[in-house]
Design a protein around this motif. Structure first.
Motif: not given
Length: 167
Positions: A48-69
């Motif tokens: 997140m710090q390297k990409r300068r983003v405030a959120a990442v999406v967590i997914a398994e097999n292309g399906r959203v399972t969570g978000i971390f901000t």
């Protein structure tokens, strides 16, 4: 549906109309890469710090399972004796609400406003992750398409000008 525009905030109703009718796909959304729920917190936060983003999406097999901000970092991790090797799946927001690129921009604004979200994962018709829309994306869209209206707003949104200023 009607988006509440504070009286005097925007003199032109074109902004309200486009937000109410245009799909999210009309906003330029950066492609998003998901991360697995097994990725250690230290790696997620470093990414997140390297990409300068405030959120990442967590997914398994292309399906959203969570978000971390960054909010999760502040509200769930800071101040706790947290193990940096803990998988992000242990502290992510599970099963976040999602939208599709076909949903209206107003739907994203409503979800963000009512639920306090700053980021919403976007999925296709089959439920696979295709993007992430942020409040910043929406603000930039408005500013890009309606610079006169945005740049002529009074300093305080509720402020009304009783007489014209300037020379």
């Amino acid at each position: 549906m009607s988006i509440d525009v504070q009286e005097g905030a925007v003199p032109d109703s074109r902004i309200e109309e486009i937000l109410r009718t245009d799909p999210i796909s009309s906003i330029e959304i950066e492609p998003v890469q998901s991360i697995p729920p097994t990725m250690p917190l230290r790696d997620v936060i470093a990414r997140m710090q390297k990409r300068r983003v405030a959120a990442v999406v967590i997914a398994e097999n292309g399906r959203v399972t969570g978000i971390f901000t960054e909010r999760d970092v502040l509200n769930r991790i800071i101040g706790l004796a947290m193990n940096e090797s803990l998988p992000v799946g242990e502290v992510m927001t599970r099963q976040p609400k999602t939208l599709t690129p076909h949903d209206r921009i107003a739907d994203a604004i409503r979800m963000m406003t009512e639920r306090g979200y700053r980021h919403i994962p976007l999925v296709d018709d089959t439920g696979r992750l295709v993007g992430l829309i942020s409040a910043r994306d929406i603000v930039e869209f408005i500013a890009k398409h309606y610079p006169r209206e945005v740049f002529n707003l009074p300093p305080e949104l509720g402020q009304k000008m009783h007489k014209q200023e300037g020379g």
